[in-house]
Every structure is written in structure tokens, then in C-alpha cells.
Design a protein around this motif. Sequence first.
Motif, PDB file in Angstrom:
ATOM      1  N   GLY A  88      -6.231  -0.963   6.131  1.00  0.00           N
ATOM      2  CA  GLY A  88      -7.019  -1.183   7.155  1.00  0.00           C
ATOM      3  C   GLY A  88      -7.755  -0.036   7.146  1.00  0.00           C
ATOM      4  O   GLY A  88      -8.953   0.402   7.833  1.00  0.00           O
ATOM      5  N   LYS A  89      -7.832   1.576   6.906  1.00  0.00           N
ATOM      6  CA  LYS A  89      -8.551   2.668   7.370  1.00  0.00           C
ATOM      7  C   LYS A  89      -9.859   2.330   6.760  1.00  0.00           C
ATOM      8  O   LYS A  89     -11.056   2.967   7.473  1.00  0.00           O
ATOM      9  CB  LYS A  89      -8.015   3.632   6.007  1.00  0.00           C
ATOM     10  CG  LYS A  89      -8.233   4.643   6.738  1.00  0.00           C
ATOM     11  CD  LYS A  89      -7.692   6.157   5.727  1.00  0.00           C
ATOM     12  CE  LYS A  89      -8.938   7.817   5.922  1.00  0.00           C
ATOM     13  NZ  LYS A  89      -7.814   8.531   6.735  1.00  0.00           N
ATOM     14  N   CYS A  90     -10.543   1.374   5.806  1.00  0.00           N
ATOM     15  CA  CYS A  90     -11.656   1.593   5.598  1.00  0.00           C
ATOM     16  C   CYS A  90     -12.654   0.170   5.380  1.00  0.00           C
ATOM     17  O   CYS A  90     -11.852  -0.710   4.878  1.00  0.00           O
ATOM     18  CB  CYS A  90     -12.094   2.329   4.030  1.00  0.00           C
ATOM     19  SG  CYS A  90     -11.867   2.510   2.720  1.00  0.00           S
ATOM     20  N   SER A 140     -14.369   2.518  -1.381  1.00  0.00           N
ATOM     21  CA  SER A 140     -13.425   2.306  -0.863  1.00  0.00           C
ATOM     22  C   SER A 140     -12.501   3.860  -1.224  1.00  0.00           C
ATOM     23  O   SER A 140     -12.552   4.249  -2.817  1.00  0.00           O
ATOM     24  CB  SER A 140     -12.551   1.287  -1.599  1.00  0.00           C
ATOM     25  OG  SER A 140     -13.007  -0.253  -1.418  1.00  0.00           O
ATOM     26  N   MET A 172      -6.409   0.504  -4.362  1.00  0.00           N
ATOM     27  CA  MET A 172      -6.642  -0.836  -2.962  1.00  0.00           C
ATOM     28  C   MET A 172      -7.853  -1.960  -3.726  1.00  0.00           C
ATOM     29  O   MET A 172      -8.125  -2.308  -4.136  1.00  0.00           O
ATOM     30  CB  MET A 172      -5.892  -1.269  -2.217  1.00  0.00           C
ATOM     31  CG  MET A 172      -4.941  -1.778  -1.486  1.00  0.00           C
ATOM     32  SD  MET A 172      -3.806  -2.748  -2.430  1.00  0.00           S
ATOM     33  CE  MET A 172      -3.981  -4.784  -2.313  1.00  0.00           C
ATOM     34  N   GLY A 173      -8.923  -1.097  -2.376  1.00  0.00           N
ATOM     35  CA  GLY A 173      -9.543  -1.983  -2.691  1.00  0.00           C
ATOM     36  C   GLY A 173     -10.441  -1.421  -3.642  1.00  0.00           C
ATOM     37  O   GLY A 173     -11.526  -2.758  -4.390  1.00  0.00           O
ATOM     38  N   ILE A 196       0.750  -1.363   0.236  1.00  0.00           N
ATOM     39  CA  ILE A 196      -0.402   0.379  -0.216  1.00  0.00           C
ATOM     40  C   ILE A 196       0.719   1.307   0.268  1.00  0.00           C
ATOM     41  O   ILE A 196       0.341   2.115  -0.463  1.00  0.00           O
ATOM     42  CB  ILE A 196      -0.969   0.175   0.775  1.00  0.00           C
ATOM     43  CG1 ILE A 196      -1.774   1.155   1.127  1.00  0.00           C
ATOM     44  CG2 ILE A 196      -0.230   0.401   2.679  1.00  0.00           C
ATOM     45  CD1 ILE A 196      -3.235   0.792  -0.891  1.00  0.00           C
TER      46      ILE A 196
HETATM   47  S1  SF4 Z   1      -9.181   1.186  -0.029  1.00  0.00           S
HETATM   48 FE1  SF4 Z   1      -7.294   1.918   0.526  1.00  0.00          FE
HETATM   49  S2  SF4 Z   1      -7.288   3.480   2.215  1.00  0.00           S
HETATM   50 FE2  SF4 Z   1      -9.415   1.887   1.857  1.00  0.00          FE
HETATM   51  S3  SF4 Z   1      -8.301   0.572   3.643  1.00  0.00           S
HETATM   52 FE3  SF4 Z   1      -8.074  -0.539   1.164  1.00  0.00          FE
HETATM   53  S4  SF4 Z   1      -5.782   0.516   1.390  1.00  0.00           S
HETATM   54 FE4  SF4 Z   1      -6.845   1.773   2.586  1.00  0.00          FE
END
Ligand code: SF4
Lengths: 517, 155
Positions: free
Chosen positions: A441-443, A484, A488-489, A268
Motif C-alpha cells: 500500500g505504500k505507492c 512502483s 510487487m507492483g 510482501i
Molecule cells: S510496489 Fe511495492 S512498495 Fe509499492 S505498494 Fe506495491 S508492494 Fe508496496
Amino acid sequence: MTRLFLPRDSVAEALGAGAVARALLEGARRRGRPVTLTRTGSRGLLWLEPLLEVETPAGRIAYGPVAPEDVEGLLDAGLLQGAPHPLRLGRPEEMPFLARQQRLTFARCGLIDPLSLDEYRATGGLRGLEAALALGGAAVVEAVAASGLRGRGGAGFPTGIKWRSVRAAEAAQKYVVCNADEGDSGTFADRLLMEGDPFTLIEGMAIAGLATGATQGYVYIRSEYPLAWRSLNAAIAVAEAAGLLGASVLGSGREFRLEARLGAGAYICGEETSLLESLEGRRGIVRAKPPIPALRGLFGQPTLINNVLSFAAVPWILAHGAAAYAECGMGRSRGTMPFQLAGNIRRGGLVELGFGPTLRALVEEFGGGTRSGRPLRAVQVGGPLGAYFPERLLDLPLDYEALAGAGGMLGHGGIVVFDDTVDMARQARFAFEFCAAESCGKCTPCRIGAVRGVEVIDRVIAGRQPARNLALVEDLCEVMRDGSLCAMGGLTPLPVMSALTHFPEDFRRGAAPLAAE
Amino acid sequence: MPGHTDWDAARAAAIIAAHRHREGATLPILHALQDAFGHVPQEAVPLIAEALNLSRAEVHGCLSFYHDFRREPAGRHVVKLCRAEACQAVGADALHAALRAAYGVDWHGTTADGQVTLEPVFCLGLCANGPAALVDGEPVARLDAARLAARLAAA
Ligand code: SF4
Ligand SMILES: Cc1cc2nc3c(=O)[nH]c(=O)nc-3n(C[C@H](O)[C@H](O)[C@H](O)COP(=O)(O)O)c2cc1C
Ligand code: FES
């Protein structure tokens, strides 16, 4: 004195180049033949590494792949005169894989000693920086904009616009940050450049500093690249000693300093705001945008953040003109792209071309099909967040818009080939698994969704209520895509859904035995 | 890995002092400590926190976020095996299963004799020449069980 050239690139080293070098020097010494051995970067013909070259009156002659135990036979056969041998490949420039490329960014990678500033200059290095100093910052930014260059890190954002924003931002301290996290599987162009021609990156960043008014630069390199880390640090030291970096860049009175920083194994941290958090010394948790880094980036200051290849394209653009760069490419994708052929491929390596070749041209003409010799079944384009395409879609041209139109993305230009032994349900599962392992892990959609995704695909693979669970996979993907915070998500659904769409048969394998119960 | 020394608070303090004035010094310090001791011992956390004016929780959070940092000693040799897609495409999964069985360890495990730790890694930029690994920090391509054994025997 005969000159020999052998890469010190990671791939060459990983295949025994160090031992080849020792055997060569020892063998030549025993024969009373004076030689010098220059350790270069790689030409990017990676299936031929270690690729040894010897300077002859007819030009450099290549031999490869050379194993340590081949060296004695090569010397006996007359390697030092460029004599025939089963491993002899002829002149590298005439090999079709290289002859058919448009090497702008990678023009000198593999040719020169990566740490020799003299050789760098002799092959056209520093002309871009000299032009930039003569032009002044505003004109440099406009040249970058006119070249049509778009970010090579994955998102394809117009580089000139970003440079303009940072230049316009008022602050006592601005930063230039290079994203050298190159986490995508199937990509290695940043690494090749940092190992084989690091001065091009340094020159590009120095130009960026002058153009934006930033006096401090950082290169954030992933720790999985120990050799690139060493070579870039060595190149920075050479550049400092030569006055290319420091208080007065090339005697211009303009300051630009550069420091390399090591990542710590988090995918990330390739995401730009996560990278900035990491550089500041914290966990790599993604920041919400706005504010964009161009206005509030590293330590809250205006920060230009670009990929290695974006910076490395700039010296050529300034030395040869924005129009010359923009002449290559197709549609809104201008210039050249260093594509990377990886995975189950016969001739893997770097192919720099103007945007627009088809996947088939790259995979078949350059790549020669699968390494296993079995039929090709799938290619994944653009790293772990990129889509899987079946063989019948290989005629897709590679530019940003065409890929997006086909439900994929070009990303950093990695192309990973799979033969017919691949199980696409397992690949879809891996996409979720990877997201679960690397999510910041933020969202919730990303953090929880990826874990749920693995569970649900496991049920599909086991043949438990496949129709219901596949519908659940689609729902999950929708939630991740729409909910997201970062790609990433947001893009993990691409590999999952493309596998499901193009290879539905692989998701039904478990169903048969259960249905018979 | 070979070359690591036992925990030594004075040495750790010197390492921290050498880096503490850099911008964003946490990662450089954690890397330097791991280079010296082979892992980042718990005792280092309060020292880092104090030097950088951070809470212990912040330092600990950083330490645990990044896959690179080890909180326990590893075996004499650390083998990082690439698990990413391009290596999967050339048989990495089967190779890893065989290696884990042969060495009698799961991911992150160390062999009973303390010689080898197997760790997963996602991509080493050797994706055209897989399966790939880092053995004690040095890249190895076209990996198979015999090549790994030869590397470990030579190290
Ligand atoms: S989408 Fe991005 S900001 Fe949200 S948890 Fe996944 S890596 Fe973190
Ligand atoms: C999960 C994730 C991983 C990323 N990894 C990288 C990377 O390894 N290298 C990179 O240059 N950009 C990466 N990016 C893109 C960066 O966020 C950013 O767009 C890029 O560094 C900007 O530079 P460019 O405009 O020159 O491409 C990643 C983005 C995401 C969401
Ligand atoms: S995928 Fe294994 S080295 Fe890149």
C-alpha cells in the motif's frame, strides 16, 4: 534389524505418511520382525510420496507412493527384503528423475535423519564451516564471490558483493537474516531443505556470520510452513547443544546465534525491506532504498539478507572449492539451481541442475507432461510475478539472462504447468487480484493500479469495449512497471502482459456475443 | 480450533511478559496470543501496546496488516485453502466454489453450526501435489471434497 526410511516432509505427511509409519511399525511388530524407522526429508520425487525405502544388501530400495492400506500387502510380499511388489521402484539413485540431476545443495535431502548431526557429519556436513574457520572471513567472502553464486530468492544479485559490503561495514552489531518467506506459488525448495536438511542452512548462515562479523542470525519463515518451522527450530536446538551455534562456534571462540521467526501470511514480507520491518515488529511496509540493508538493515544495523538456497549453497562451495561450483551452469548463471516442477504436472518435484536446461527438458523429460494428460498450454516461470510462456517457447534455456531476454524472470525457480483448459484472461485477472490483495500500500501505482487492473480485465472478459479496455490494461501495466517502488507492483505487469501477448485469443472470448447484438 | 480457551487477561499478560524482551516482539506476541485464544481479542491491544511501549494504533496497524491474525473467533476447525496458481492449475477454483457452496459460507465465513471456517491462503509449498490445504494447521494434499470431509470427521 531392518532399517526403513520414510519422509516426514510436508508433502508426505499431507498424503498420509504418519499413518503409513504407524502401520509399518505395527505390522512389523505383529510379525516379530525388528525394524527401525527413520523419518527423513523428501528426495523431491514428489509424485511418489510417501516414498518408503528399505535398506538391503543391494542398497536402499524404494516403494511408492505408499498408502496406509498398502502396508500389510507390502510386508506380506517381503518389503523388508526389498522383494518385488507393484509399488517397488528399485534404487532411487538409479531412477532417471534423480540419476540425471546434479545434487549439490540437495545432496543429502531425503537420505538422512534431518535432526541427526552425526549423520550430517558422516555425509560431509560441517566441512564447509571447518574450511571457513581455517580460511578466515576475507577469504570466505572471496570464495563466495569466485563461485559466481547469485541470490536464489529471485533477483539474482551476486552474493559475494553483498557479503563484501556487510563485511566492510563498521558496526558494533551486524545481523545475518535468512529469507525463508518462499511465497511464490510453484516453489517449495526452501521448504524441502528446511524440513529435510536444516543443518545445511544453519551451516551456511554460520559461515555467513563468521565471514561478515555478524553474531546474530534470524530466519524469517512463513507461517504457511508449519512443519518447516518445527523442524528448523528443532535443528537449531540440536545445533546449540552441540556447540555449532552459540558463544563459540565449533570451539572457534567466534560467536553466532540463530533464531527462527514466524511470518504472518503476508506475501510482501518476502521483499527484503518489508521482511526487516516485520522482524522489527511492524507492518511489512516496503522501505525505500538506499540505504541498502547491507549498510542499514535490521534495527538500522548492517544486515546480510539472503534466500535459504543462497545460504545453503555456501557449505558445498567452501567444502569443494569455488571453481568446482562455478564449473556448473551457463553464461553468467553459475552453479546449480533447484528447479521446482509444479501445477498440472505428472512428475512434480525438485530438479537440481546446472543452469541452462530448457523448459522443455524440465517439463517433458523430467516432468512427463501434464498430470491431466491433456495438452500443455502454458507454463508460468518464477512465481506470481513471473511470465506465462506458451508451448512453442519451451525451448528457452533456463538462466537469469535468457529468461529476462524473453520477457520473463527465473525468480526462485518455480515452474507451474497448465493444460489447455486454462483461461489466460482469468490468469491475468488473478495477477492483478493477487497484487491488490498483497500490496503493502505504500505507492499508488501498485495499490490503485492493481485494483483498477481487476476492474478493467473484468470488462474485457465481459466483452465490453475490449479493444479500448485492453489498451487501458497496457497503460496501467506501464505505469505500474515504471512507477512502483518495489517489484510487487513493478513486475505484476509480467504475468499480465505475457498472457496478453502470447494468448491474445483468450481476451477476445467475450467480444463475439456482444458484437452480434 | 480445538484446544483454545476463552479470553483471560491474566493469561494474556503472562504470554506478553514471556515475549516482551525479545527483539521485535510484536509478531511473536500476536502469534502466541492467537495460539492460546484462537484469535487476538481487542482487549489484548492495550496490553501489548503498554508492554512494548507502542501506541495502540501501532499495535492495531500491525494486527490488521497480517492476514494470519484473526480478530474474531473462528469455527472449531479452520481450513485454509490454497488459491495460488499451481493449485489453480489442478482445479482449485472449481473445488473451492463447490466447497463454499457445500458448507454454505464465503471466504472467512464459518458454518452455521460453528464447526468449520474456510479461509484463503496463497501457497503452502505443496504445489506439485495440489489442490492443497491446511486443516487445523496440518497440510493436506490432493484435496477433494471427500478427503476434506474425512479429515474433518477424524479431527
Ligand atoms: S510496489 Fe511495492 S512498495 Fe509499492 S505498494 Fe506495491 S508492494 Fe508496496
Ligand atoms: C514482492 C517480493 C517478494 C519476494 N519474496 C521473496 C521470498 O519469498 N523469498 C526470497 O528469498 N526473496 C524474495 N524476494 C526477494 C528479496 O527482496 C531479496 O532480493 C532476497 O531475499 C535477497 O536474497 P538473495 O540475494 O539470496 O536472493 C521478494 C521480492 C519481492 C519484490
Ligand atoms: S500453489 Fe497451492 S500449494 Fe503452492
